[in-house]
Write a protein that holds these residues in place. Structure first.
Motif, PDB file in Angstrom:
ATOM      1  N   THR A 198     -13.179  10.017   3.848  1.00 11.51           N
ATOM      2  CA  THR A 198     -12.044  10.369   2.990  1.00 11.51           C
ATOM      3  C   THR A 198     -10.738  10.219   3.775  1.00 11.51           C
ATOM      4  OG1 THR A 198     -12.035  12.705   3.616  1.00 11.51           O
ATOM      5  CG2 THR A 198     -13.515  12.061   1.827  1.00 11.51           C
ATOM      6  N   SER A 199      -9.634  10.372   3.084  1.00 11.45           N
ATOM      7  CA  SER A 199      -8.337  10.267   3.749  1.00 11.45           C
ATOM      8  C   SER A 199      -8.131  11.378   4.773  1.00 11.45           C
ATOM      9  CB  SER A 199      -7.211  10.305   2.712  1.00 11.45           C
ATOM     10  OG  SER A 199      -7.296  11.494   1.940  1.00 11.45           O
ATOM     11  N   SER A 200      -8.829  12.487   4.606  1.00 14.62           N
ATOM     12  CA  SER A 200      -8.716  13.601   5.551  1.00 14.62           C
ATOM     13  C   SER A 200      -9.780  13.550   6.640  1.00 14.62           C
ATOM     14  CB  SER A 200      -8.812  14.935   4.812  1.00 14.62           C
ATOM     15  OG  SER A 200     -10.041  15.033   4.120  1.00 14.62           O
ATOM     16  N   GLY A 201     -10.637  12.521   6.600  1.00 13.80           N
ATOM     17  CA  GLY A 201     -11.589  12.331   7.683  1.00 13.80           C
ATOM     18  C   GLY A 201     -12.984  12.873   7.465  1.00 13.80           C
ATOM     19  N   ILE A 202     -13.287  13.296   6.269  1.00 14.28           N
ATOM     20  CA  ILE A 202     -14.644  13.762   5.977  1.00 14.28           C
ATOM     21  C   ILE A 202     -15.558  12.549   5.833  1.00 14.28           C
ATOM     22  CG2 ILE A 202     -16.099  15.025   4.355  1.00 14.28           C
ATOM     23  CD1 ILE A 202     -13.596  16.675   3.656  1.00 14.28           C
ATOM     24  N   ASN A 244      -3.694   1.817   8.621  1.00  4.85           N
ATOM     25  CA  ASN A 244      -4.465   1.416   7.430  1.00  4.85           C
ATOM     26  C   ASN A 244      -5.727   0.656   7.824  1.00  4.85           C
ATOM     27  OD1 ASN A 244      -2.727   2.598   5.536  1.00  4.85           O
ATOM     28  ND2 ASN A 244      -1.462   0.754   5.405  1.00  4.85           N
ATOM     29  N   THR A 245      -6.408   1.156   8.820  1.00  5.79           N
ATOM     30  CA  THR A 245      -7.578   0.473   9.373  1.00  5.79           C
ATOM     31  C   THR A 245      -8.765   1.429   9.461  1.00  5.79           C
ATOM     32  OG1 THR A 245      -6.183  -1.030  10.639  1.00  5.79           O
ATOM     33  CG2 THR A 245      -8.473  -0.833  11.324  1.00  5.79           C
ATOM     34  N   MET A 246      -9.919   0.897   9.134  1.00  4.85           N
ATOM     35  CA  MET A 246     -11.174   1.654   9.213  1.00  4.85           C
ATOM     36  C   MET A 246     -12.101   0.955  10.203  1.00  4.85           C
ATOM     37  SD  MET A 246     -13.896   2.425   6.134  1.00  4.85           S
ATOM     38  CE  MET A 246     -14.073   0.697   5.712  1.00  4.85           C
ATOM     39  N   TYR A 247     -12.962   1.733  10.837  1.00  7.23           N
ATOM     40  CA  TYR A 247     -13.881   1.192  11.834  1.00  7.23           C
ATOM     41  C   TYR A 247     -15.307   1.653  11.539  1.00  7.23           C
ATOM     42  CZ  TYR A 247      -9.401   0.863  14.218  1.00  7.23           C
ATOM     43  OH  TYR A 247      -8.093   0.603  14.518  1.00  7.23           O
ATOM     44  N   LEU A 248     -16.255   0.901  12.059  1.00  9.91           N
ATOM     45  CA  LEU A 248     -17.657   1.307  12.032  1.00  9.91           C
ATOM     46  C   LEU A 248     -18.258   0.974  13.390  1.00  9.91           C
ATOM     47  CD1 LEU A 248     -19.888   2.541  10.216  1.00  9.91           C
ATOM     48  CD2 LEU A 248     -20.644   0.193   9.764  1.00  9.91           C
ATOM     49  N   ILE A 285       0.823  -1.203   0.000  1.00 11.42           N
ATOM     50  CA  ILE A 285       0.000   0.000   0.000  1.00 11.42           C
ATOM     51  C   ILE A 285       0.857   1.251   0.000  1.00 11.42           C
ATOM     52  CG2 ILE A 285      -1.715   1.316   1.280  1.00 11.42           C
ATOM     53  CD1 ILE A 285      -2.701  -1.378   2.418  1.00 11.42           C
ATOM     54  N   PHE A 286       0.675   2.101  -1.006  1.00 17.52           N
ATOM     55  CA  PHE A 286       1.331   3.402  -1.026  1.00 17.52           C
ATOM     56  C   PHE A 286       0.468   4.432  -0.304  1.00 17.52           C
ATOM     57  CE2 PHE A 286       4.081   6.693  -2.373  1.00 17.52           C
ATOM     58  CZ  PHE A 286       3.309   7.751  -2.812  1.00 17.52           C
ATOM     59  N   SER A 287      -0.828   4.444  -0.636  1.00 15.21           N
ATOM     60  CA  SER A 287      -1.767   5.334   0.057  1.00 15.21           C
ATOM     61  C   SER A 287      -3.191   4.824  -0.139  1.00 15.21           C
ATOM     62  CB  SER A 287      -1.661   6.770  -0.449  1.00 15.21           C
ATOM     63  OG  SER A 287      -2.078   6.851  -1.796  1.00 15.21           O
ATOM     64  N   ILE A 288      -4.059   5.219   0.775  1.00 11.91           N
ATOM     65  CA  ILE A 288      -5.476   4.872   0.678  1.00 11.91           C
ATOM     66  C   ILE A 288      -6.282   6.156   0.616  1.00 11.91           C
ATOM     67  CG2 ILE A 288      -7.413   3.664   1.719  1.00 11.91           C
ATOM     68  CD1 ILE A 288      -5.445   1.879   3.182  1.00 11.91           C
ATOM     69  N   ASN A 289      -7.099   6.282  -0.386  1.00 17.44           N
ATOM     70  CA  ASN A 289      -7.975   7.444  -0.499  1.00 17.44           C
ATOM     71  C   ASN A 289      -9.247   7.171   0.304  1.00 17.44           C
ATOM     72  OD1 ASN A 289      -5.960   8.423  -2.114  1.00 17.44           O
ATOM     73  ND2 ASN A 289      -7.100   8.203  -4.030  1.00 17.44           N
ATOM     74  N   ALA A 290     -10.402   7.220  -0.323  1.00 18.25           N
ATOM     75  CA  ALA A 290     -11.647   7.003   0.401  1.00 18.25           C
ATOM     76  C   ALA A 290     -11.793   5.547   0.827  1.00 18.25           C
ATOM     77  CB  ALA A 290     -12.834   7.400  -0.466  1.00 18.25           C
ATOM     78  N   MET A 291     -12.462   5.353   1.957  1.00 15.90           N
ATOM     79  CA  MET A 291     -12.823   4.027   2.436  1.00 15.90           C
ATOM     80  C   MET A 291     -14.324   4.029   2.733  1.00 15.90           C
ATOM     81  SD  MET A 291      -9.612   3.109   4.937  1.00 15.90           S
ATOM     82  CE  MET A 291      -9.811   1.314   4.802  1.00 15.90           C
ATOM     83  N   ARG A 292     -14.938   2.881   2.577  1.00 13.39           N
ATOM     84  CA  ARG A 292     -16.406   2.818   2.686  1.00 13.39           C
ATOM     85  C   ARG A 292     -16.847   1.509   3.331  1.00 13.39           C
ATOM     86  NH1 ARG A 292     -14.571   3.644  -2.285  1.00 13.39           N
ATOM     87  NH2 ARG A 292     -14.682   5.766  -3.158  1.00 13.39           N
ATOM     88  N   TRP A 293     -18.004   1.546   3.929  1.00 18.99           N
ATOM     89  CA  TRP A 293     -18.703   0.355   4.394  1.00 18.99           C
ATOM     90  C   TRP A 293     -19.982   0.201   3.578  1.00 18.99           C
ATOM     91  CZ3 TRP A 293     -16.724  -3.227   7.470  1.00 18.99           C
ATOM     92  CH2 TRP A 293     -15.699  -2.885   8.362  1.00 18.99           C
ATOM     93  N   TYR A 294     -20.208  -1.004   3.100  1.00 18.47           N
ATOM     94  CA  TYR A 294     -21.427  -1.359   2.404  1.00 18.47           C
ATOM     95  C   TYR A 294     -22.138  -2.451   3.193  1.00 18.47           C
ATOM     96  CZ  TYR A 294     -20.117   1.053  -1.953  1.00 18.47           C
ATOM     97  OH  TYR A 294     -19.799   2.000  -2.899  1.00 18.47           O
TER      98      TYR A 294
END
Length: 122
Positions: free
Chosen positions: A52-56, A76-80, A28-37
């Protein structure tokens, strides 16, 4: 290669809470947007929340004020965080991310996790 792995699903009673995690690994070089479906039984996959990568952040109307999406860019982790769960929140939750890999930093590719089951039932 890049992998996304979800965890944290399970069975919970209505009104309960769960916290899902999505860990990205690989080149991984970078991660842009992340989403939950979410995909409910017999229905199409639908967007629940995005960050978004900036937290929006943005949420589906059905989960606003109950779910909170967040991310730890260093890990490199996202939460819900899911609170006040309802039976209609039942489904397989999928992690999705737009990633630039070290193999080609000029290209953004979309990756999916394998999903984690959330069941809200008494």
């Amino acid at each position: 290669q890049v992998q996304l792995v979800e965890s944290g699903g399970g069975l919970v009673q209505p009104g309960g809470s769960l916290r899902l995690s999505c860990a990205a690994s690989g080149s991984i070089f970078s991660i842009n947007a992340m989403r939950w479906y979410r995909q409910a039984p017999g229905k199409a996959r639908k967007l629940v929340a995005s960050i978004t990568s900036s937290g929006i952040t943005d949420y589906a109307d059905s989960v606003t004020d109950r779910f909170t999406i967040s991310r730890d860019n260093a890990k490199n982790t996202m939460y819900l965080q899911m609170n006040s769960l309802k039976p209609e929140d039942t489904g397989v939750y999928y992690c999705n991310a737009d990633v630039r890999s070290y193999q080609n930093t000029r290209v953004v590719l979309e990756y999916w996790g394998q999903g984690t089951q959330v069941t809200v039932s008494s």
